[in-house]
Design a protein around this motif. Structure first.
Motif, PDB file in Angstrom:
ATOM      1  N   ASP A 180     -13.604  -2.296  39.288  1.00 21.22           N
ATOM      2  CA  ASP A 180     -13.803  -3.277  38.233  1.00 21.22           C
ATOM      3  C   ASP A 180     -13.962  -4.648  38.863  1.00 21.22           C
ATOM      4  OD1 ASP A 180     -11.302  -3.887  39.118  1.00 21.22           O
ATOM      5  OD2 ASP A 180     -10.248  -3.417  37.260  1.00 21.22           O
ATOM      6  N   SER A 181     -13.993  -5.693  38.023  1.00 20.18           N
ATOM      7  CA  SER A 181     -14.093  -7.075  38.482  1.00 20.18           C
ATOM      8  C   SER A 181     -12.899  -7.853  37.959  1.00 20.18           C
ATOM      9  CB  SER A 181     -15.388  -7.716  37.986  1.00 20.18           C
ATOM     10  OG  SER A 181     -16.523  -7.033  38.497  1.00 20.18           O
ATOM     11  N   PHE A 182     -12.551  -8.938  38.643  1.00 23.48           N
ATOM     12  CA  PHE A 182     -11.440  -9.772  38.193  1.00 23.48           C
ATOM     13  C   PHE A 182     -11.859 -11.237  38.265  1.00 23.48           C
ATOM     14  CE2 PHE A 182     -11.059  -9.328  42.720  1.00 23.48           C
ATOM     15  CZ  PHE A 182     -10.665 -10.568  43.178  1.00 23.48           C
ATOM     16  N   VAL A 183     -11.377 -12.016  37.312  1.00 25.83           N
ATOM     17  CA  VAL A 183     -11.684 -13.436  37.249  1.00 25.83           C
ATOM     18  C   VAL A 183     -10.914 -14.141  38.360  1.00 25.83           C
ATOM     19  CG1 VAL A 183     -11.586 -15.525  35.853  1.00 25.83           C
ATOM     20  CG2 VAL A 183     -12.120 -13.324  34.777  1.00 25.83           C
ATOM     21  N   ARG A 184     -11.647 -14.784  39.272  1.00 28.70           N
ATOM     22  CA  ARG A 184     -10.997 -15.466  40.380  1.00 28.70           C
ATOM     23  C   ARG A 184     -10.671 -16.917  40.025  1.00 28.70           C
ATOM     24  NH1 ARG A 184     -10.221 -14.838  45.970  1.00 28.70           N
ATOM     25  NH2 ARG A 184      -8.757 -16.522  46.469  1.00 28.70           N
ATOM     26  N   THR A 185     -11.574 -17.585  39.283  1.00 30.11           N
ATOM     27  CA  THR A 185     -11.314 -18.963  38.855  1.00 30.11           C
ATOM     28  C   THR A 185     -12.127 -19.254  37.601  1.00 30.11           C
ATOM     29  OG1 THR A 185     -11.261 -21.268  39.599  1.00 30.11           O
ATOM     30  CG2 THR A 185     -13.170 -19.985  40.223  1.00 30.11           C
ATOM     31  N   ALA A 186     -11.680 -20.224  36.803  1.00 31.17           N
ATOM     32  CA  ALA A 186     -12.357 -20.571  35.545  1.00 31.17           C
ATOM     33  C   ALA A 186     -12.159 -22.052  35.271  1.00 31.17           C
ATOM     34  CB  ALA A 186     -11.811 -19.727  34.396  1.00 31.17           C
ATOM     35  N   ASP A 187     -13.119 -22.652  34.549  1.00 34.58           N
ATOM     36  CA  ASP A 187     -13.044 -24.066  34.188  1.00 34.58           C
ATOM     37  C   ASP A 187     -13.476 -24.215  32.737  1.00 34.58           C
ATOM     38  OD1 ASP A 187     -12.776 -26.947  35.309  1.00 34.58           O
ATOM     39  OD2 ASP A 187     -14.678 -26.982  34.210  1.00 34.58           O
ATOM     40  N   GLY A 188     -12.664 -24.920  31.949  1.00 32.69           N
ATOM     41  CA  GLY A 188     -12.980 -25.126  30.545  1.00 32.69           C
ATOM     42  C   GLY A 188     -12.567 -23.972  29.660  1.00 32.69           C
ATOM     43  N   HIS A 189     -11.788 -23.028  30.158  1.00 35.07           N
ATOM     44  CA  HIS A 189     -11.402 -21.882  29.352  1.00 35.07           C
ATOM     45  C   HIS A 189     -10.267 -22.270  28.409  1.00 35.07           C
ATOM     46  CE1 HIS A 189      -8.712 -21.961  32.799  1.00 35.07           C
ATOM     47  NE2 HIS A 189      -7.842 -21.253  32.088  1.00 35.07           N
ATOM     48  N   ALA A 190     -10.135 -21.511  27.341  1.00 31.82           N
ATOM     49  CA  ALA A 190      -9.104 -21.778  26.337  1.00 31.82           C
ATOM     50  C   ALA A 190      -7.836 -20.988  26.648  1.00 31.82           C
ATOM     51  CB  ALA A 190      -9.617 -21.453  24.937  1.00 31.82           C
ATOM     52  N   SER A 191      -7.955 -19.641  26.647  1.00 30.53           N
ATOM     53  CA  SER A 191      -6.756 -18.857  26.911  1.00 30.53           C
ATOM     54  C   SER A 191      -7.047 -17.486  27.495  1.00 30.53           C
ATOM     55  CB  SER A 191      -5.938 -18.694  25.617  1.00 30.53           C
ATOM     56  OG  SER A 191      -6.725 -18.010  24.648  1.00 30.53           O
ATOM     57  N   ALA A 192      -8.110 -16.857  27.067  1.00 30.94           N
ATOM     58  CA  ALA A 192      -8.296 -15.439  27.388  1.00 30.94           C
ATOM     59  C   ALA A 192      -8.712 -15.215  28.837  1.00 30.94           C
ATOM     60  CB  ALA A 192      -9.329 -14.816  26.451  1.00 30.94           C
ATOM     61  N   LEU A 193      -9.723 -15.938  29.308  1.00 29.00           N
ATOM     62  CA  LEU A 193     -10.240 -15.715  30.654  1.00 29.00           C
ATOM     63  C   LEU A 193      -9.384 -16.458  31.677  1.00 29.00           C
ATOM     64  CD1 LEU A 193     -14.111 -15.790  30.293  1.00 29.00           C
ATOM     65  CD2 LEU A 193     -12.684 -13.887  30.965  1.00 29.00           C
ATOM     66  N   THR A 194      -8.204 -15.963  31.923  1.00 28.10           N
ATOM     67  CA  THR A 194      -7.312 -16.556  32.904  1.00 28.10           C
ATOM     68  C   THR A 194      -7.550 -15.912  34.265  1.00 28.10           C
ATOM     69  OG1 THR A 194      -5.609 -14.956  32.306  1.00 28.10           O
ATOM     70  CG2 THR A 194      -5.542 -17.106  31.220  1.00 28.10           C
ATOM     71  N   VAL A 195      -7.088 -16.577  35.294  1.00 26.54           N
ATOM     72  CA  VAL A 195      -7.276 -16.083  36.655  1.00 26.54           C
ATOM     73  C   VAL A 195      -6.548 -14.752  36.818  1.00 26.54           C
ATOM     74  CG1 VAL A 195      -6.847 -16.555  39.083  1.00 26.54           C
ATOM     75  CG2 VAL A 195      -7.544 -18.414  37.561  1.00 26.54           C
ATOM     76  N   GLY A 196      -7.241 -13.778  37.390  1.00 28.08           N
ATOM     77  CA  GLY A 196      -6.669 -12.461  37.608  1.00 28.08           C
ATOM     78  C   GLY A 196      -7.004 -11.461  36.533  1.00 28.08           C
ATOM     79  N   TYR A 197      -7.637 -11.904  35.417  1.00 23.59           N
ATOM     80  CA  TYR A 197      -7.961 -10.983  34.330  1.00 23.59           C
ATOM     81  C   TYR A 197      -9.048 -10.024  34.805  1.00 23.59           C
ATOM     82  CZ  TYR A 197      -8.707  -9.358  29.559  1.00 23.59           C
ATOM     83  OH  TYR A 197      -8.792  -8.590  28.428  1.00 23.59           O
ATOM     84  N   ARG A 198      -8.854  -8.740  34.541  1.00 24.45           N
ATOM     85  CA  ARG A 198      -9.777  -7.720  35.027  1.00 24.45           C
ATOM     86  C   ARG A 198     -10.657  -7.208  33.890  1.00 24.45           C
ATOM     87  NH1 ARG A 198      -9.284  -5.650  40.023  1.00 24.45           N
ATOM     88  NH2 ARG A 198      -7.529  -6.408  41.277  1.00 24.45           N
ATOM     89  N   VAL A 199     -11.957  -7.078  34.203  1.00 24.46           N
ATOM     90  CA  VAL A 199     -12.932  -6.566  33.231  1.00 24.46           C
ATOM     91  C   VAL A 199     -13.791  -5.531  33.942  1.00 24.46           C
ATOM     92  CG1 VAL A 199     -12.980  -8.673  31.872  1.00 24.46           C
ATOM     93  CG2 VAL A 199     -14.538  -8.428  33.798  1.00 24.46           C
TER      94      VAL A 199
END
Length: 662
Positions: free
Chosen positions: A103-122
């Motif tokens: 799978d893939s995981f979110v390494r970093t995000a900018d301007g996100h509200a709550s769901a797409l936090t660092v480490g979230y796997r999709v």
């Protein structure tokens, strides 16, 4: 045209066109409209070029930022922030693929509200990111949740729905043939991306992939450098330890070669390990010690010694000490016990082996010295056996020059190797005699040892225990003594030989014994025929008990044996009740042990009783004259002639002698 050249806003140009349309005749309106459309197109072209210049300037600034040194997390934060700013969107984020997890995981995000936090796997089997990686170009959707042109994933859709995202664009992060992630930008409104925005996103993805790979490579190289630096420090420390170990080993070997004593060398070993050390021979007897090594269970000690000598490596004991074999060639000379001040690492085992080598060098040096002086020592022993009464003082002085004190108690041990290996046994005997401050001689195929000791039985057992395991053939050992005069050594040697012959005659090849161990046979085999000592050893406790308490245990024993072992008939002869005889015999059992009625022991008890009774009679009838000779060379007057006659006979005539005594 003047307004266009002055870069006037489009509203001012449209206002001028409206006023002109009201004042011009109708025939010129068509030309005016055409001019207005041309001016609007030119203005739009200028606007697009200005926007493109702004985008290119931002892209150049982004490229310059990405060339700065960053750690990976800081670089990813810069990329997402720049992407969101350049495209004017609500959010941007980067996901990395994880091949192991699938799978893939979110390494970093900018301007996100709550769901797409660092480490979230999709999952990476659906969505714009997978399409972008497969097509190797940026992919976008004006309204992702409503777009049915691509495969959706419930997990990914839930995240997009939770963030309130509509328009999404994704650019693959690819370095060479490796697509390791995706750069996303998204807006919370429905939006169609222009060709310029798609091109900008593609450029951002390419620059981000190169910068990310460069940073990851630098981090890997940095980790490798740190690892190499750590290895360098460790190797430098090991080299220092090896240098120190080599210096200690050289100092110990120099001490051994300089002719120092074993005790001094063991002191140096103990200091080298900041603890205690000792050296034991193969019979588990201490040769030298420094400090106190915690004692181990004898069974564990023997097992550790056997393991260490077999594997030629140190063996650990439960007490924290180490048993190290002292090896020279194929021979295990001794065992070095070391109790270090602190637990040893793996390298410490090498230090233990080096210390054991220095001890081996010293022992081999001493063995060489013993070999050099061996002819003189052997000659002294042989002269003592051939002419013991000649020049006694000269013998004593010769022995002193060889560091042997003949005026202290010595025992004679005679060894016969059954089979071959006499040469190896002779070499061992020379080293053993040197180690024990004794002498060695070889007479008629038998090895004779003159050892400083007071217990001939213990010395016979020690010689058998040490020599037997070294040879592949049985070893028979006989011993006699002790004696404290050079003039008695030959006589004691003859007694030891007769003891050895008696063991062979009794079918006890491969065993060991002294004249004391043979009971009444020892009296017959001894030249002194010390009947008093035999009596005291056999029934001395009973005689002492009678003397101290005025009892009649000795008389009861005589009556018991005379009655054929019947307490009732013995009671009749003593004129006492049978229970009295039984109680006296119970007391005898307490004094002599449970086995005093066994056939062999009973024979010795009867012989001792008869010798005691005969000695009493002779002492009453024939007291010795006042000028009778005294000392160990004088024959005891209390011994019956039967015993003397039996002693003069050969060992094979012991049975006839016993009959004569009876």
């Amino acid at each position: 045209m003047e307004l266009l050249a002055a870069e006037a806003p489009l509203t001012e140009i449209e206002e001028r066109l409206r006023r002109a349309r009201d004042t011009l005749p109708g025939t010129e309106t068509e030309h005016l409209e055409r001019a207005g459309r041309t001016v609007a197109g030119i203005h739009a072209l200028f606007s697009r070029r200005q926007q493109r210049e702004t985008e290119l300037s931002g892209l150049v600034d982004t490229a310059r930022d990405l060339t700065l040194p960053y750690d990976l997390d800081s670089l990813l934060s810069t990329i997402t922030r720049r992407t969101r700013t350049l495209l004017g969107l609500d959010m941007s984020y980067i996901s990395f693929r994880d091949p192991d997890a699938g799978d893939s995981f979110v390494r970093t995000a900018d301007g996100h509200a709550s769901a797409l936090t660092v480490g979230y796997r999709v999952p990476h089997t659906a969505g714009l990111g997978e399409e972008a990686i497969q097509q190797a170009v940026p992919m976008w959707s004006a309204d992702y949740l409503a777009d049915r042109r691509m495969r959706h994933s419930e997990v990914l859709d839930e995240v997009v729905r939770a963030e309130g995202l509509k328009a999404i664009i994704a650019a693959p992060l690819r370095f060479g043939d490796d697509a390791f992630g995706v750069l996303y930008a998204a807006d919370r409104n429905v939006r169609h991306f222009t060709v310029g925005e798609v091109s900008l996103m593609s450029s951002l993805g390419d620059m981000a992939a190169v910068a990310i790979e460069k940073t990851r490579t630098l981090e890997r190289r940095h980790d490798e450098v740190l690892h190499l630096r750590s290895d360098t420090c460790r190797i430098a420390a090991e080299l220092d330890e090896l240098r120190s170990r080599a210096e200690r080993h050289a100092a110990l070997v120099d001490r051994a070669l300089a002719g120092g004593s074993l005790g001094t060398l063991v002191d140096d070993v103990a200091r080298a390990f900041d603890g205690a050390a000792s050296v034991w021979d193969m019979a588990h007897r201490p040769l030298a010690a420094s400090g106190t090594v915690p004692p181990a269970v004898e069974r564990e000690m023997r097992e550790a010694t056997r393991t260490a000598c077999a594997r030629r490596t140190p063996a650990a004991l439960s007490t924290g000490a180490w048993a190290v074999p002292v090896v020279a060639g194929d021979e295990c000379l001794a065992v070095l016990l070391v109790h270090p001040g602190e637990p040893l690492r793996e390298a410490g085992k090498t230090s233990l082996r080096l210390a054991a080598q220095s001890v081996a060098v010293l022992l081999q040096t001493q063995r060489g010295e013993a070999a050099a002086t061996s002819p003189f020592r052997d000659e002294l022993f042989e002269d003592l056996l051939v002419a013991p009464h000649r020049f006694t003082q000269q013998f004593v002085e010769r022995a002193h020059r060889l560091r042997v004190d003949l005026e202290r108690p010595h025992v004679v041990v005679v060894v016969r190797v059954e089979g071959g290996a006499q040469g190896r046994a002779a070499g061992w005997a020379a080293a053993y005699a040197r180690r024990m401050d004794g002498l060695r001689s070889i007479q008629n195929g038998c090895i004779a040892l003159l050892l400083p000791a007071t217990d001939s039985s213990a010395e016979a057992a020690a010689v058998s225990a040490e020599l037997g395991p070294l040879l592949d053939h049985p070893v028979t050992v006989g011993a006699a003594g002790p004696v404290s005069s050079p003039g008695l050594i030959r006589q004691t040697h003859q007694e030891a030989l007769r003891c050895l012959d008696a063991l062979v005659s009794l079918d006890s090849v491969g065993t060991h014994a002294s004249t004391e161990d043979l009971g009444f046979l020892g009296v017959l085999l001894s030249d002194n025929r010390d009947a008093a000592s035999f009596i005291h050893t056999t029934i001395g406790l009973v005689l002492d008990y009678d003397d101290q308490r005025s009892t009649e245990l000795t008389k009861t024993l005589d009556a018991y044996f005379a009655a054929g072992g019947s307490p009732r008939r013995a009671a009749e002869a003593l004129h006492v009740h049978p229970n009295t005889v039984s109680r006296r015999l119970e007391r005898v059992t307490e004094l002599l042990g449970e086995d005093w009625l066994e056939p062999e022991r009973a024979l010795e008890v009867q012989l001792a009783l008869r010798l005691h009774r005969t000695s009493d009679v002779l002492q009453r009838k024939d007291p010795p004259p006042r000028d009778a000779p005294a000392g160990p060379e004088a024959r005891p007057a209390a011994v019956p002639e039967a015993v003397h006659a039996a002693g003069d006979a050969s060992p094979g005539a012991s049975e006839d002698a016993s009959s004569a005594i009876a």
